[in-house]
Design an enzyme around this catalytic site. Structure first.
Site, mmCIF file in Angstrom:
data_model
loop_
_atom_site.group_PDB
_atom_site.id
_atom_site.type_symbol
_atom_site.label_atom_id
_atom_site.label_comp_id
_atom_site.label_asym_id
_atom_site.label_seq_id
_atom_site.Cartn_x
_atom_site.Cartn_y
_atom_site.Cartn_z
ATOM 1 N N ASP A 145 -7.186 -3.618 -5.756
ATOM 2 C CA ASP A 145 -6.574 -2.454 -5.111
ATOM 3 C C ASP A 145 -5.265 -1.880 -5.492
ATOM 4 O O ASP A 145 -5.058 -0.618 -5.673
ATOM 5 C CB ASP A 145 -6.865 -2.427 -3.608
ATOM 6 N N ASP B 239 0.918 -1.072 -0.091
ATOM 7 C CA ASP B 239 0.000 -0.083 0.018
ATOM 8 C C ASP B 239 0.760 1.429 -0.091
ATOM 9 O O ASP B 239 0.175 2.104 0.506
ATOM 10 C CB ASP B 239 -0.926 -0.045 1.300
#
Length: 901
Positions: free
Chosen positions: A201, A141
């Site tokens: 994502d 991330d």
């Protein structure tokens, strides 16, 4: 992150500063007009909504910051707010949480919108709290955490520290790439379920990698991003372009093992935010690569989203399109904000842009009217009714920091679209209205062109008192009369400001069969106007000549005893310093030559020893390339000399020696002005060449000016500046209707061979090379806010390596070219380097990158991009073609920034 239009072509392991000039993804003028015509009604009705949204965002974000500080007093490791608990208490997270970068990003967006310094300070504070994540290799991330915070900070401040953090973060993220799989590993948890999980994502972390390639020139990051996007496209989508959430790969073979969900309803359902990530991610990939397959993928995802029967009428999706109890299922506002932001960017690329824009505006309108928090409620979050993870029953029907982030991003994107104006990625206004500069991988930036013209722009042009007034003679001795007056003024002493006085030529016609000469400082020749019927100097007779010649004498007198060689280090374009072995012989305020002695390796690198020969062609030789840039030492620190004007050709030790040479130029005159005059040449016919050639010729002069003059019928130029003309301003003047053959060596309307000169607010007709520089013209030099009509050749650097010219807001019905001119002339070759076209309007332009030693730039050029004489030359840096720039004049803004520090 708000998108820019730079795209890097990476064919090799390392990439130089070469940006893809692919225009197919830039909106055509016609389609852009269509879009904006279609949104005029929406623009008016959204104005109040947009204000309402920003006002609430400002108020709520202040509240959220205060609430965060309360929690940090208990636990100082908390970095950022994420959501509200079941009891509606604020939930904050440590820097390692995937959401830690969103609230800092919100603050950066508030700074961008408002220009308020307080938001910059708060954004910097919270961004600093999560920068340590740049070394955290246990998470995919990195984009969410670093690029949404640090990335926006860098974009809005050009802070070099942020640049370093982005690069390190990309290095860390790249360690999670498995070349056998072709993807970046997403999670390390749930190892009992998955061997190498990749979630949809993860597409949004690729932007960080694309940026790292642009910042470093290292294409490995680019290749990882493209590989991940391609593999995800292959395996994450069903045949109808709905998405799986999690794909599990065999890390040894790269084969797909499982297709699952983690936050969706079921493995075969379509989780709404996952589909939103796909839309946003592939739109971003198209922006960064120009590869049409990514655009097509984004369009197909959009088609699926808005063709789905379970998409609500307000376009705020349920958390999963296959949730069993729709319409009695929670909405996911976070998915809606990601979709809206992605659609707004997609609308600028796609032929379906009008529809995408309309849908994005519908989403935004409904979010503003029905999903925003009441003021001073919900601990300061902006939007309500998001869904984090319904299967785990966490963050259901709650505010989420990332919903707020993409909401503000979408607001900014919508407003940028409505304004129709773009910013450059290389030099742009920060939110407080000052220019910031973004270096390439070697530190080169667009240089400061503001220190040109009369006293480098630090003084207004003077109004010098008239000492002598003249009227036209009755006996035809106008030239002798004016010359006597010039000579008389020349004998007067200079006053404290350096002026001797002005000669005023009253209205009428003054016949000049030869040339008028000014050889002394402090003289102004002034008429009573340049219109027809005012003050006219008419060049009579049949001789090619300059009507008015202004020049001192002599040359550089170099102090060879104090010459200092520069340290053998690379000094990038835009730098205002050099490093010498010993600075003790230099003083602040001293005039120096920054002297380049370019070597055979440089000639070979630019391939100017390989010009295809024709009769008269001369290959370039090193003896011709001893470039002497005039500079003044502004300060000294140790052995570093700081200069008044920037380096405009990178100092690269492999291409020769560079030295600093103190010099004097005693014979150079100054403070001479020519103003409010009309010049005309007699001529026999349209192609007559036996008549006056130049109206005003300057050389061996500094701090001089020409203003409010009109020249007509001259064969070569209205104003021509020689190689030793420095810091001269030529403004508000015209060159009309030249008479000559239309061929080489003629019609160079405003010609510059000198240094640090400014040409501004000019107009020409029937010229060939209207705003032009010659061989080895050394900058900075500026042509600004000028127009050329009925042109017969091109504007730009003409031949043999002009260095550092800004063409700022030039309008022509012809071409501006910066290219390899090959064997034209006697071997013109590369016309120039560090040539910047800014907000110019052209029929067409060829702007190419030389084989070595720098770059040329076409930023905001309105007109066709042509390949120039040679189709195989690399295009220069093209950006925002056929778009309006927010910054209309680079020169004016640079000057304003400098004078108002």
């Amino acid at each position: 992150m708000i998108f820019n239009m730079n795209m890097l072509l990476s064919k090799h392991g390392d990439v130089s500063n070469r940006f893809i000039p692919k225009r197919r993804f830039i909106i055509s003028i016609l389609s852009l007009t269509t879009i904006f015509c279609g949104i005029q009604e929406t623009k008016a009705q959204n104005a109040n909504q947009l204000k309402k949204a920003w006002d609430l965002a400002d108020r709520q974000s202040q509240l959220l910051y205060k609430e965060l500080q309360v929690l940090k007093k208990v636990d100082s490791t908390l970095a950022s707010p994420r959501t509200l608990s079941e009891n509606n208490e604020l939930v904050a997270v440590k820097r390692g949480d995937w959401t830690s970068g969103f609230y800092p990003g919100v603050l950066w967006y508030l700074y961008e919108k408002s220009g308020k310094h307080k938001w910059k300070e708060l954004a910097g504070e919270l961004t600093g709290g999560i920068e340590g994540e740049q070394y955290n290799g246990k998470t995919h991330d990195m984009g969410f955490k670093i690029f949404c915070s640090v990335g926006n900070g860098y974009r809005l401040t050009a802070n070099a520290h942020y640049r370093d953090v982005i690069i390190q973060s990309a290095k860390t993220l790249a360690t999670r790439f498995n070349p056998k799989v072709g993807c970046i590993r997403s999670w390390d948890h749930n190892s009992h379920r998955w061997d190498f999980p990749v979630i949809i994502d993860n597409m949004l972390n690729l932007e960080l990698l694309f940026e790292a390639t642009k910042l470093t020139g290292d294409s490995s990051y680019y290749h990882i991003a493209v590989s991940h996007a391609n593999t995800t496209m292959k395996n994450h989508f069903r045949s109808d372009y709905s998405t799986y959430h999690v794909i599990d790969y065999n890390p040894a073979t790269g084969e797909v093992q499982h297709k699952n969900t983690h936050q969706g309803f079921s493995d075969e359902s379509t989780w709404a935010r996952g589909e939103a990530w796909a839309l946003y991610g592939y739109t971003m990939c198209y922006r960064e690569t120009g590869d049409p397959k990514y655009l097509q993928q984004a369009e197909k995802v959009a088609h699926w989203l808005f063709g789905h029967p379970r998409m609500p009428k307000d376009l705020i999706p349920y958390w999963d399109f296959d949730a069993p109890h729709i319409p009695n299922e929670p909405r996911d506002v976070s998915a809606a904000t990601v979709i809206a932001s992605g659609l707004l960017e997609l609308s600028t690329f796609s032929n379906q842009g009008k529809d995408y824009l309309s849908k994005a505006q519908t989403i935004m309108s409904n979010l503003i009217d029905h999903y925003m928090s009441p003021p001073n409620k919900n601990k300061g979050f902006i939007l309500l009714h998001s869904t984090g993870s319904k299967p785990s029953n966490t963050e259901v029907d709650k505010p989420l920091s990332y919903a707020d982030y993409y909401f503000l991003e979408a607001l900014l994107r919508e407003e940028n679209l409505l304004s129709g104006r773009a910013q450059s990625s290389l030099v742009r206004k920060d939110p407080e209205g000052k220019l910031i500069y973004f270096p390439d991988d070697r530190g080169n930036i667009i240089p400061d062109f503001s220190r040109v013209g009369y006293h480098q722009g630090n003084r207004q042009l003077p109004t010098v008192a008239s000492a002598i007034s003249l009227h036209p003679t009755a006996d035809g001795t106008d030239q002798q009369m004016i010359q006597r007056a010039i000579d008389e003024i020349s004998n007067k002493p200079l006053d404290k400001n350096g002026y001797r006085g002005a000669i005023t030529l009253k209205k009428g016609i003054y016949n000049i069969p030869g040339s008028l000469l000014i050889k002394s400082s402090g003289i102004v020749l002034r008429g009573e106007g340049d219109a027809e019927g005012e003050t006219l100097l008419r060049a009579t007779g049949k001789q090619q000549r300059s009507l008015l010649k202004i020049s001192g004498d002599g040359n550089y007198v170099e102090d060879q005893a104090k010459v200092q060689m520069l340290e053998a280090i690379y000094i990038p374009v835009g730098s205002k310093y050099v490093v010498v072995d010993d600075s003790r012989d230099f003083q602040k305020g001293a005039s120096v030559l920054l002297s380049y002695e370019l070597n055979a390796a440089w000639i070979k690198a630019v391939k100017m020893d390989q010009i295809i020969a024709r009769e008269g062609t001369k290959q370039w030789t090193t003896k011709e390339y001893k470039l002497k840039f005039e500079r003044v030492i502004s300060s000294i620190s140790g052995d570093t000399l700081f200069l008044d004007n920037p380096v405009v050709m990178a100092i690269d030790p492999q291409f020769g020696k560079v030295s600093v040479v103190p010099f004097k130029f005693a014979g150079r005159i100054q403070e001479v002005g020519i103003e409010n005059l009309r010049f005309e040449s007699e001529f026999a016919n349209e192609t007559d060449e036996n008549h006056a050639w130049i109206a005003i010729e300057f050389d061996k002069i500094e701090n001089a000016w020409v203003r409010n003059i009109t020249a007509r019928y001259f064969g070569y130029a209205a104003v021509s500046l020689g190689a030793f003309a420095k810091q001269t301003s030529v403004i508000n003047s015209k060159c009309l209707d030249p008479k000559s053959q239309i061929t080489g060596g003629r019609r160079y309307s405003f010609n510059n061979n000198g240094q640090l000169n400014l040409f501004r607010q000019l107009y020409t007709t029937e010229g060939r090379h209207d705003y032009v520089t010659g061989a080895r013209t050394l900058g900075p030099n500026v042509f600004s806010m000028s127009t050329a009509t009925n042109t017969h050749a091109d504007i730009g650097p003409h031949h043999r390596w002009a260095v550092g010219t800004l063409y700022d807001q030039i309008t022509t019905d012809g071409e501006i070219n910066v290219q390899d001119r090959g064997n034209w002339g006697s071997g013109h070759g590369w016309a120039g380097v560090t040539q910047v076209l800014w907000n110019c309007k052209v029929k067409s332009a060829a702007v190419q990158q030389p084989w070595a030693s720098g770059q040329n730039f076409a930023i905001g050029v309105n007109g066709k991009n042509n390949h120039g004489r040679f189709k195989d030359r690399t295009a220069g840096f093209w950006e925002n073609q056929n778009k309006k720039l927010l910054l209309e004049s680079l020169y004016e803004q640079q000057l304003n920034d400098r004078l108002n520090k």
